[in-house]
Scaffold this active site. Structure first.
Site, PDB file in Angstrom:
ATOM      1  N   THR B  83       0.807  -1.215   0.000  1.00  0.00           N
ATOM      2  CA  THR B  83       0.000   0.000   0.000  1.00  0.00           C
ATOM      3  C   THR B  83       0.843   1.269   0.000  1.00  0.00           C
ATOM      4  OG1 THR B  83      -1.758  -1.156   1.163  1.00  0.00           O
ATOM      5  CG2 THR B  83      -1.820   1.222   1.250  1.00  0.00           C
ATOM      6  N   THR B 159       1.602  -4.373   4.396  1.00  0.00           N
ATOM      7  CA  THR B 159       1.560  -4.612   5.837  1.00  0.00           C
ATOM      8  C   THR B 159       1.112  -6.021   6.213  1.00  0.00           C
ATOM      9  OG1 THR B 159      -0.666  -3.689   5.903  1.00  0.00           O
ATOM     10  CG2 THR B 159       1.145  -2.199   6.424  1.00  0.00           C
ATOM     11  N   ASP B 160       0.355  -6.685   5.322  1.00  0.00           N
ATOM     12  CA  ASP B 160      -0.246  -7.954   5.728  1.00  0.00           C
ATOM     13  C   ASP B 160       0.775  -9.018   6.123  1.00  0.00           C
ATOM     14  OD1 ASP B 160      -2.666  -6.825   5.338  1.00  0.00           O
ATOM     15  OD2 ASP B 160      -3.217  -7.969   3.552  1.00  0.00           O
ATOM     16  N   LYS B 236       0.824  -7.846  13.084  1.00  0.00           N
ATOM     17  CA  LYS B 236      -0.268  -6.975  12.655  1.00  0.00           C
ATOM     18  C   LYS B 236      -1.510  -7.423  13.416  1.00  0.00           C
ATOM     19  CE  LYS B 236      -2.701  -5.182   8.612  1.00  0.00           C
ATOM     20  NZ  LYS B 236      -2.868  -5.177   7.167  1.00  0.00           N
TER      21      LYS B 236
END
Lengths: 607, 413
Positions: B83, B159-160, B236
């Site tokens: 992202t 980020t995942d 996360k």
């Protein structure tokens, strides 16, 4: 003013909040909260981004001149979508249905596939930096021969609490934006059209009511002028005045332009640091400034201070531009000496800069960086005075004058909201949409049973649903209208907590009257007791019947007997004065008409 | 047959009989998406469209040159996508990764005043498409950048799966300088994106005295600070909040204040040092991670037959049902290393309390101490890639290599 001669042209955009159960792109309720009820707070910065076409919108760019920290209040009724920390939910179909209903009422053409867009707004009123908006229908008719151009379904912005603090309760409430063509030519025409559109919106019965739930933006220009958008006019009554004043402003600015050209005026390029000149000043603003900068406007004397709208001058316009740098405004020589600045200081300033009497000087005070920004902005606005009227977005001030907000945004501020899938409006969906009965037609229908003024009042009132429920329950229209429109209002004025009386309470009381359980004279008293917290059953019981025809006759006989001399003397004219006495005795439990009949027969018996 | 159109063509069309004109954007679900002059997009029947004017050559605005200040320390930016480096694809409407590292420099103007940069695009993928092969490429690229004089490395990442990549790199690389992973939760095309603050904080962390692999992301929902997390201790913990990344079972290694960009490091953070970086980039890919659930069929466990290793995220103190123990024993007997971790994420595994736990130990399952399941998986890949002796490998799994195991559990949750 002869608006036709001026070539006045106006269009309006009406923003109306919808009364849906949930917000447009999340499942939060559309409830407005008191700011003191907030349970959380967060702060963010926003940054202008490049649009899908590769440009930065000019309005967005200007908002970025002063980097601001925006604070937001959160509530148990707001969620991560308002925080800009969760992708939006699919578009609320209830809201879309209402928008389509409005569209159908204006005979518009619905869009076949509705796409949600992001409209860049980085003044802090949206945590995301954009407002979600979707074009729903196009091309409708207005009674004045004009056109409704578009209807959009948008999310409401966050409400500014003060400064750069916003409340998130309002963010995301669905609203429809109805845009007309520039089809109005007089200030009154604008007002009438706004009233009409408002009436159509309220006819759906699914819009929010009250101050702030409907706002008008007005686009105004005169033939030689430029399009100016005035944001957020909340009071209908002010619309015509706002248009009049904008026409006046544009006329005056054109006159100033012509005068500047005649005088061969110009905008001085040199900036002077005059901080030292004001070292001993009594002006509190200049005294605390780290830096004071000045520049000269040759040939501008008298024009900077010339009034262009009640309470507004060219100087105010320049000041508005300077405020974009985070400064309070400017001083100019047309208004000095004032604000603690002495005549001697002005003379010294003029001498120091070597300027003539026909020139004006602008002073900008503040930090080094902000004054540099301020001088640039002030010069920019002064230069625009030679062109006439800048295309602007303006905000309304009290009484109807306006102040500069930002340049008119362009299409560059729109890009697709990719997190929301397009919605297809099929023929089947469109055909199912019902056009509501217009309130104006409803009022005419009510005239069959009510006085025309009351009929209109009922139809346009927020209590229309209650009135309709009463009629459905078999209550006589006059009784319902009188109680709902007048009695409750009068009680409220007398300090009764009428907000504690529910619609169901009112219906129950009216039904009791209709069934002759209680007399209609008792309504105010009953409602007062309910407002005070007495249970409905108790109140009704205490006022219920209890007085038989015989008892009433006995009371009347006693009243007449006690005042027999008066009755003999006045004859039937004693009826009026004695009515009240019998009513008092009957403690409002009997209908006035009946009391009058019984009393009349008692009097006629003795005379 | 109806005409076909190119993006940018000016087309006239009809919207249920109402004439419209706009720029053709794309075809969406069988309808023509056109942009009206007002900026709004609508979908109209393709058959009603006709070209008014063909699109001219697309006006691509020249990208502003990226200027570098030679007097500033040199940092490397290695871009993998995600992202933070994403752009909207206006044709499909989806967010895709297609930025180069230079684009990141342009998108975050403040970066150029913190350091000068060399940039490298290693991959342009969404992080769910990450693989152990790319982790290896990444470790090599970071190693090369440090050998080449970079005083810190920034890795932009989706980020995942950022925590997996960061921990994998952490085992493969001994670094004398900061290696800071960074991403963003809100896309770069929105004014509220967290990419600017996260990017600047990551650069500040990469300039700091840190000497290990870390993740720098928003510490709270406010734009006030980024937390610096240890690569093997970070997870996360939220799908969409800015402060999704949390250190588990330990406090973050430090923080970067915003907008001052002042860096604070805890005593525990490994400091920058004057050594050469060491790269051990072998990974055993045939390792799995299995989350146990009540009622799980033993066949699920048996599906891992032939794997070199399996991390089990068990319940509570580290359990699976009695029904699955036999299957795990068969795996161990056949030579698969099995390490038990916990779905609780916080706290330590102990298989000596309950019967099933004792049975697991008897079956040859190794207690994974207080390791996070994903940090245990990347560690297992690295251990089995570098150590062939099963006993030694087992000992390594229960030994702290990069802060993934703590000898004692402090009071923090």
């Amino acid at each position: 003013m002869d608006f036709e001669a001026l070539g006045l042209k106006a269009g309006i955009e009406i923003h109306q909040q919808l009364d849906t159960a949930e917000k447009l792109f999340c499942r939060c309720p559309t409830t407005l909260r008191k700011t003191e009820e907030h349970t959380g707070e967060l702060f963010r910065y926003l940054h202008a981004t490049v649009s899908e076409m590769g440009e930065i919108d000019r309005a967005a760019a200007e908002e970025m001149m002063d980097r601001r920290q925006f604070h937001y209040l959160t509530y148990p009724t707001t969620c991560l979508v308002e925080n800009d920390e969760e992708p939006p939910a699919p578009m609320n179909r209830e809201a879309l249905g209402i928008a389509l209903q409005v569209a159908k009422t204006f005979s518009m053409h619905p869009v076949e596939q509705v796409h949600t867009m992001r409209k860049l707004v980085i003044d802090g009123s949206n945590t995301s930096g954009f407002q979600r908006t979707a074009l729903v229908a196009m091309g409708g008719d207005l009674p004045n021969g004009g056109a409704v151009e578009t209807i959009c379904l948008e999310e409401e912005a966050a409400q500014r609490v003060e400064g750069d603090t916003f409340s998130l309760d309002r963010l995301g409430i669905p609203l429809v934006e109805i845009t007309t063509s520039p089809c109005m030519y007089t200030p009154e025409d604008v007002q009438t059209t706004a009233e009409y559109i408002g009436m159509v919106l309220r006819s759906t019965g699914k819009v929010k009511r009250g101050l702030g739930t409907i706002r008008q933006d007005i686009n105004v220009s005169i033939a030689a002028g430029a399009r100016v958008e005035i944001k957020g006019v909340q009071e209908l009554d002010l619309i015509a005045e706002v248009v009049r004043r904008e026409a006046q402003r544009q006329t005056e600015l054109l006159a100033i332009r012509d005068e500047l050209r005649t005088r061969h005026a110009s905008v001085g390029e040199e900036t002077y640091d005059v901080t030292a000149l004001f070292r001993e000043t009594k002006s509190s603003i200049l005294k605390k400034a780290k830096m004071i900068r000045a520049f000269v406007l040759p040939g501008f004397a008298g024009l900077v201070g010339r009034e262009i709208q009640p309470g507004r001058r060219l100087g105010s316009e320049i000041s508005d531009y300077v405020k974009k740098c985070g400064l309070g405004g400017i001083f100019h020589t047309d208004e000095l000496p004032a604000y603690g600045v002495t005549a001697e200081e002005v003379a010294r300033l003029r001498e120091h800069l070597g300027v003539a009497d026909e020139d004006a000087i602008i002073l900008v005070s503040g930090s080094k960086e902000k004054t540099a920004c301020g001088v640039k902005q002030a010069r920019h606005r002064a230069r625009l005075a030679f062109e006439g009227i800048p295309e602007e977005t303006r905000k309304m001030l009290e009484e109807g004058s306006t102040a500069y907000m930002r340049p008119l945004p362009g299409a560059a501020r729109m890009y697709p909201e990719t997190d929301v899938f397009p919605v297809v409006i099929t023929d089947a969906i469109w055909e199912e949409i019902q056009v509501p009965e217009l309130l104006s037609d409803l009022a005419r229908r009510f005239e069959r049973d009510l006085d025309p003024a009351v009929a209109r009042q009922v139809a346009y009132s927020e209590s229309l649903p209650l009135f309709r429920a009463a009629i459905r329950a078999g209550i006589k229209p006059n009784l319902a209208a009188r109680t709902i429109l007048a009695t409750l209002k009068e009680l409220g004025r007398d300090g009764v907590a009428v907000e504690k009386v529910s619609n169901d309470d009112v219906l129950a009381v009216l039904l009791a009257v209709e069934k002759d359980t209680v007399a209609k004279e008792a309504i105010p008293e009953i409602l007062t007791e309910i407002a005070a917290g007495t249970p409905m059953a108790t109140v009704i019981e205490s006022h219920a019947g209890g007085i038989s025809d015989e008892e009433l006759a006995a009371i009347a006989r006693k009243v007449v007997a006690d005042r027999i001399d008066f009755v003999t003397e006045k004859g039937m004219r004693a009826l009026g004065p004695l009515m009240g006495l019998v009513m008092d005795e009957a403690r409002g439990k009997v209908d006035g008409k009946k009391v009058s009949e019984v009393l009349r027969s008692e009097i006629s018996r003795v005379i | 047959m109806s005409e076909t159109f190119a993006t940018g063509d000016l087309v006239a069309a009809s919207c249920r009989g109402h004439p419209v004109e706009g720029t053709y954007i794309t075809d969406r679900d069988g309808m023509a998406v056109i942009k009206l002059k007002s900026g709004y997009n609508i979908g109209v029947e393709m058959a009603t469209c006709s070209r008014v004017k063909a699109a001219g050559a697309p006006a691509v605005p020249a990208a502003p040159a990226v200027t570098q200040d030679d007097t500033l320390p040199e940092l490397a930016i290695i871009s993998t996508g995600g992202t933070i480096a994403s752009k909207i694809d206006y044709r499909t409407g989806a967010v895709t990764s297609q930025f180069t590292a230079d684009d990141i420099l342009r998108a975050i103007p403040g970066l150029s005043s913190l350091a000068r940069y060399r940039s490298e695009v290693l991959a342009t993928i969404l992080s769910e498409n990450m693989t152990p092969r790319i982790w290896q490429d990444l470790a090599r690229a970071i190693h090369a950048a440090i050998k080449d004089g970079a005083e810190g490395v920034i890795v932009t990442h989706g980020t995942d799966t950022m925590a997996y990549s960061a921990s994998a790199v952490s085992y493969m690389l001994d670094t004398p300088v900061p290696v800071v992973f960074v991403g963003s939760q809100r896309s770069a095309d929105r004014p509220s994106s967290d990419n600017i603050m996260n990017g600047l904080c990551a650069a500040a962390a990469a300039r700091s005295d840190l000497g290990e692999v870390a993740v720098a992301m928003h510490a709270t929902t406010n734009d006030d600070a980024c937390a610096i997390h240890r690569a093997t201790r970070v997870r996360k913990m939220h799908t969409s909040r800015r402060d999704a990344f949390q250190s588990l079972d330990m406090a973050p290694l430090g923080s970067v204040a915003y907008p001052s960009l002042a860096v604070t490091l805890s005593d525990e953070a490994v400091r920058r040092r004057e050594t050469e970086p060491v790269l051990k980039d072998r990974l055993e890919e045939h390792c799995g991670l299995l989350s146990f659930y009540p009622g799980m069929a033993p066949e699920m466990v048996r599906a891992y037959e032939g794997y070199k290793g399996l991390v089990v995220a068990g319940t509570g103190l580290g359990h699976v049902s009695t029904a699955c123990i036999e299957a795990l024993k068969d795996l161990v007997d056949a030579g698969t290393m099995v390490v038990m971790t916990s779905q609780c994420l916080n706290g330590r595994v102990c298989d000596r309390v309950y019967d099933t736990g004792r049975d697991l130990l008897a079956a040859g399952v190794i207690e994974g101490e207080d390791m996070l399941p994903e940090a245990a998986l990347t560690k297992m890949m690295w251990v089995l890639g570098n150590e062939t002796d099963p006993e030694k490998a087992g000992t390594m799994m229960t030994t702290d290599l990069k802060g993934e195991i703590r000898r004692r559990s402090d009071h923090g949750f």
